[in-house]
Design an enzyme around this catalytic site. Structure first.
Site, mmCIF file in Angstrom:
data_model
loop_
_atom_site.group_PDB
_atom_site.id
_atom_site.type_symbol
_atom_site.label_atom_id
_atom_site.label_comp_id
_atom_site.label_asym_id
_atom_site.label_seq_id
_atom_site.Cartn_x
_atom_site.Cartn_y
_atom_site.Cartn_z
ATOM 1 N N LYS A 199 0.751 -1.202 -0.097
ATOM 2 C CA LYS A 199 -0.171 -0.033 0.138
ATOM 3 C C LYS A 199 1.054 1.361 0.158
ATOM 4 C CE LYS A 199 -3.318 2.197 2.985
ATOM 5 N NZ LYS A 199 -4.050 2.042 4.184
ATOM 6 N N GLU A 205 10.977 -4.753 3.704
ATOM 7 C CA GLU A 205 10.987 -5.983 3.524
ATOM 8 C C GLU A 205 10.376 -6.226 1.945
ATOM 9 O OE1 GLU A 205 9.451 -4.919 6.112
ATOM 10 O OE2 GLU A 205 9.639 -6.075 7.696
ATOM 11 N N GLU A 346 -3.248 -5.837 15.734
ATOM 12 C CA GLU A 346 -2.823 -4.879 15.153
ATOM 13 C C GLU A 346 -3.946 -3.733 15.271
ATOM 14 O OE1 GLU A 346 -1.349 -4.134 10.868
ATOM 15 O OE2 GLU A 346 0.666 -4.110 11.611
ATOM 16 N N LYS A 505 10.815 -0.237 13.530
ATOM 17 C CA LYS A 505 11.327 0.190 12.102
ATOM 18 C C LYS A 505 12.438 1.372 12.252
ATOM 19 C CE LYS A 505 6.591 -0.660 9.784
ATOM 20 N NZ LYS A 505 5.893 -0.096 9.050
#
Ligand SMILES: O=P(O)(O)OC[C@H]1O[C@](O)(CO)[C@@H](O)[C@@H]1O
Length: 543
Positions: A199, A205, A346, A505
């Protein structure tokens, strides 16, 4: 903690016996059962009575659930931290309902995306999509992670018996080079199509895996035109996909009003559409749409997502349970727990409410599980005898997708027996009587009985699908989506952002730089781990 949550805890502290509840009330199963879109839910084996259930329903009625649901349907930006509306239900509207959407520009975009997907699926099925050496495409490599992978991977597994595709589908998610390495060992670039599903088109990754696959093509003599021919994308970041070298005609859209974990209904569902063919993919969407209609129309007490949500809240907030087992008694549904893990954890694993204030209570459960009967020979021991109370959803498809009927009847027997055993347990007196009946001495029976007894009173739901078809899988997934929505609404949190994943991240950047010779100050643990890793890497180079 506010009054409704305290009331739940007070009620939960009162003694309750499921075994007793069943023997007192011959109608209990009928009282606590529901059907929606052909899916039957038996929730009678939960630790609830009328008082508890009415308290839970009152909680739902007093909450903002119904308003939030209306605001979602109206296209309001209920994902307020990202200023986004939440529109995944639009993606499964049938054509006649698309024409009634308020926002006709969106309807046109959805239609055009469906047409692009249909055309690509048709070409791949007809084997008329030729690679750079003139051969038909035989393999599709889907590159994505999280919501851009878990849905199609799980659904392709789940509906494997409906596979009509001449093209084999492979998934590359993890940044671990082993994934792409293994694919490159077995596939040929000239007959492989790569779809980069992201998206944001910024996920490390996915970019890394896509870059390595592009290099694989180059290493096999492909030129830029060949790469253009073999690479597609699905993304809402058209510019980044174009910068990667994917031509505009090969970019299927995504929209900021569809969260990754709610995106299987969009072009992220392409692998499933390819596997099933376009008509069956429509059935998958139709199943989800049918569940949407149920969710939007049924009153709260008879609304399956609401019922599942309230039961979950009972265990998390009333009884302090931290985990929830998801146990599909269906081999093809074995990836469902991983999918629901992202969907639920999530979405609702949050620390603050809409206003940014600390939440007064725990939220999402830890979701885990695997296909039955495998779990019976592993972790069910803990479900049955440990002091932990772990509510479990058992899922069974009534009709099998194979002709091994006796296997299926045995599978179903185990599924129902597990819920029965968890519910009724076995007393020490029953265990002892069993031992004596087997000819044991009084002393031996008395010694063994406490080990063989099970406390029971362990809760479960049973979901019965007529069969595991595209329609019922669509309905089942939408059911869990809406359950998560209802819980988020009752907890008053934003189920549609995921800021918690960002810190890790961010921190990986400087660590990666350090591994590439640009040291930086870290805590002593991280520095130590880096030093050890470097030592191993250097010794394997020299050794
Ligand atoms: O589709 P994208 O943008 O590559 O994101 C992949 C996944 O990463 C996440 O943002 C979490 O890291 C998920 O929410 C999302 O599904």
């Amino acid at each position: 903690m506010s009054a409704p949550w305290q009331a739940l805890q007070q009620l939960a502290a009162e003694p309750f016996s499921l075994r007793q509840a069943f023997s007192d009330d011959a109608e209990r199963a009928q009282r606590y059962q529901l059907a929606a879109c052909g899916i039957e839910l038996d929730y009678s084996k939960n630790l609830i009575n009328e008082q508890r259930w009415q308290q839970l329903l009152a909680l739902a009625k007093q909450s903002e659930l119904c308003q939030l649901r209306s605001r979602m349907v109206a296209g309001e930006a209920i994902n307020h931290t990202e200023q986004r509306s939440v529109g995944h239900m639009r993606l499964r509207l049938p054509e006649h309902a698309l024409t009634t959407l308020d926002d006709q520009a969106v309807a046109t975009e959805i239609r055009s995306c469906r047409q692009q997907m249909t055309a690509l699926v048709n070409q791949l099925h007809a084997q008329s999509y030729l690679g750079y050496q003139g051969q038909p495409i035989t393999d599709l490599i889907w590159v994505g992670i999280g919501g851009s992978l878990l849905g199609p991977q799980m659904a392709c597994e789940a509906l494997n018996p409906f596979n009509q595709s001449p093209v084999k589908i492979h998934f590359a998610g993890n940044i671990d080079g082993a994934v792409v390495h293994d694919l490159c060992q077995t596939l040929k670039p000239e007959t492989s199509l790569v779809v980069v599903a992201s998206k944001s088109f910024g996920t490390e990754e996915t970019r890394q895996n896509a870059l390595s696959l592009r290099q694989w093509f180059l290493d096999h003599g492909a030129d830029q035109a060949a790469i253009t021919r073999h690479f597609w994308a699905t993304s809402s970041n058209i510019q980044a996909a174009a910068d990667f070298g994917i031509m505009p005609e090969h970019i299927l859209p995504m929209w900021d009003w569809v969260g990754g974990r709610y995106s299987i209904w969009s072009a992220i569902g392409l692998p499933l559409a390819l596997q099933l063919g376009n008509e069956q993919f429509e059935q998958f969407l139709a199943g989800a749409h049918a569940m949407d209609q149920h969710f939007l129309q049924a009153d709260l007490a008879n609304n399956m997502p609401v019922v599942l949500a309230l039961l979950g809240i009972w265990y998390i907030n009333g009884m302090g349970c931290q985990s929830q087992a998801l146990l599909p008694y269906n081999h093809y549904l074995r990836l469902l727990p991983s999918y629901v893990q992202q969907l639920d954890m999530e979405s609702n694993g949050k620390q603050v409410d809409h206003a940014g204030q600390p939440l007064p209570c725990a939220t999402a459960p830890v979701i885990w599980g695997d296909a039955g009967t495998n779990g019976q020979h592993a972790y069910h021991q803990l479900l049955h005898q440990s002091q932990l109370v772990i509510p479990a959803d058992f899922i069974l498809a009534a009709k099998p997708q194979h002709a091994l009927t006796d296997h299926h009847l045995r599978l179903a027997a185990h599924c129902f027996a597990q819920t029965q055993a968890l519910m009724q347990g076995k007393t020490i007196a029953e265990a002892k009587a069993e031992c004596l009946a087997q000819g044991m001495s009084e002393q031996h029976a008395a010694m063994l009985a406490p080990h063989k007894a099970s406390p029971g009173n362990k809760p479960s739901n049973t979901l019965l699908l007529p069969e595991l078809s595209p329609f019922y899988l669509g309905a089942l997934l939408a059911l869990y989506e809406h359950k998560v929505f209802c819980q988020g609404a009752i907890w008053q949190l934003n189920s549609f952002d995921q800021w918690g994943v960002e810190l890790g991240k961010q921190l990986s950047g400087p660590i990666y730089q350090a591994l590439n010779g640009k040291p930086a100050p870290f805590d002593s643990s991280t520095s130590g781990l880096l030093a050890s890793l470097q030592r191993h890497l250097t010794s394997s180079k020299t050794g």
